[in-house]
Design an enzyme around this catalytic site. Structure first.
Site, short mmCIF file in Angstrom:
data_model
loop_
_atom_site.label_atom_id
_atom_site.label_comp_id
_atom_site.label_asym_id
_atom_site.label_seq_id
_atom_site.Cartn_x
_atom_site.Cartn_y
_atom_site.Cartn_z
N HIS A 195 0.84 -1.21 0.00
CA HIS A 195 0.00 0.00 0.00
C HIS A 195 0.88 1.26 0.00
CE1 HIS A 195 -2.92 -2.79 2.20
NE2 HIS A 195 -3.65 -2.35 1.21
N GLN A 217 -18.51 -5.68 -0.28
CA GLN A 217 -17.73 -6.57 -1.14
C GLN A 217 -17.35 -7.88 -0.44
OE1 GLN A 217 -14.65 -3.39 -1.46
NE2 GLN A 217 -13.18 -5.06 -1.47
N GLY A 225 -3.46 -1.26 -7.20
CA GLY A 225 -2.39 -2.25 -7.32
C GLY A 225 -2.73 -3.34 -8.33
N LEU A 232 2.66 -9.24 -1.19
CA LEU A 232 2.20 -8.68 0.09
C LEU A 232 0.68 -8.53 0.05
CD1 LEU A 232 4.87 -5.96 0.96
CD2 LEU A 232 4.88 -8.43 1.40
N SER A 267 -2.83 -7.98 3.03
CA SER A 267 -3.28 -7.91 4.42
C SER A 267 -3.61 -9.30 4.95
CB SER A 267 -4.51 -7.01 4.54
OG SER A 267 -4.17 -5.71 4.13
O1 PAF Z 1 -8.45 -3.28 -3.10
C1 PAF Z 1 -9.03 -2.89 -2.07
O2 PAF Z 1 -8.43 -2.72 -1.00
C2 PAF Z 1 -10.55 -2.66 -2.12
O3 PAF Z 1 -11.17 -3.56 -2.99
C3 PAF Z 1 -10.90 -1.21 -2.48
C4 PAF Z 1 -10.46 -0.84 -3.89
C5 PAF Z 1 -10.29 -0.25 -1.47
C6 PAF Z 1 -12.44 -1.03 -2.43
O4 PAF Z 1 -12.95 -1.31 -1.17
#
Ligand code: PAF
Length: 284
Positions: free
Chosen positions: A34, A58, A149, A186, A188
């Site tokens: 990130h 999501q 990414g 990498l 989370s």
């Molecule tokens: O890739 C992510 O971390 C998520 O899908 C995003 C783009 C922040 C949308 O919640």
């Protein structure tokens, strides 16, 4: 660095800063990948905005929405050090004050395969929140740049398609996948791995590399056979693969034999190791 929680706060913070924003949307629990995106975004706008929001829309009901790591203090410290100007970290009630019944439905041909097949509704949730975030971040300036990414390769393509179809004034820039020393992408979700699983986790990227090499080898077997072999080997190593596949970079469709030229393809994979689902990809 300014912290904003509500849409009016974010809009006020942006209105006070002239020029065009660069934006990196995240769900927090920030790692070096990130931060690389944030550093890449820094020179692409006058004001650098990062959002931190774990987007319930999501996640499927059985997925890790509740346990998704929330590391607010560490995230803010890292963002400040990386040169972020504004963090937008809405509470759920700020971004979704009422049930979000209007949704952005992505093109099924692109979004219902691969990740979308195994996580139905995932890309609708992603597109809906990204549309909402774009409207908040780019409202005052009339446009800017957002960095996503390549680790989430299909997501990047779906977002590009959404931006094109809705003629959104946002330039989408892709960031390379950051990897640990052993080659593990990498993520989370790497934090869910046990010590033994972490040592093994690089096998996913190794499998994609081997699949890419086998695809380009002279006299290669048909692609479906190579994909089956790659899945079988990963299964033998103790994984539960969802897919390991080679696709055209342009539209993520399976390549026809004439398409299978180096420089136009991407190997994509998703597999579960213990309770952790990892994804990765390799352009070749
Ligand atoms: O890739 C992510 O971390 C998520 O899908 C995003 C783009 C922040 C949308 O919640």
């Amino acid at each position: 660095m300014q912290i904003t929680r509500t849409l009016p706060e974010l809009r006020a913070a942006l209105a006070a800063r002239p020029g065009r924003p660069a934006f990196v949307p995240t769900m927090g629990n920030l790692h070096d990948g990130h931060i690389a995106l944030v550093r890449q975004a820094r020179p692409l706008g006058d004001t650098l905005v990062t959002s931190i929001f774990v987007n319930r829309l999501q996640f499927l009901p059985h997925e890790d929405f509740d346990s998704y790591p929330r590391t607010w203090d560490a995230d803010c410290a890292r963002l400040e050090a990386a040169g972020c100007d504004i963090v937008f970290a809405p509470r759920e009630t700020d971004l979704y004050p009422e049930p979000q019944t209007f949704k952005v439905q992505p093109d099924a041909q692109l979004a219902d395969m691969l990740e979308g097949h195994f996580r139905p509704g995932f890309f609708t949730g992603v597109c809906t929140v990204v549309m909402k975030l774009f409207s908040a971040v780019f409202f005052a300036s009339g446009g800017g740049t957002a960095v996503f990414g390549k680790k989430d390769y299909q997501q990047l393509m779906v977002i590009r398609h959404m931006v094109r179809q809705f003629a959104l004034p946002v330039d989408i820039v892709a960031g390379d996948t950051a990897r640990a020393a052993d080659g593990l992408a990498l993520s989370s979700r790497n934090g869910y791995l046990s010590e033994a699983e972490r040592a093994q986790a690089v096998q996913l990227s190794q499998a994609l590399k081997a699949l890419a090499q086998a695809t380009l080898a002279p006299g290669a077997a048909p692609l479906p056979d190579l994909e089956q072999q790659a899945m079988a080997q990963l299964t033998q190593q103790g994984w539960t693969p969802d897919y390991l596949t080679v696709r055209r970079r342009s539209d993520l469709q399976p390549p026809t034999p004439g398409d299978a030229a180096a420089g136009t393809l991407v190997a994509l994979g998703a597999a579960r190791l213990g309770g952790t689902r990892l994804i990765d990809n390799l352009e070749f």
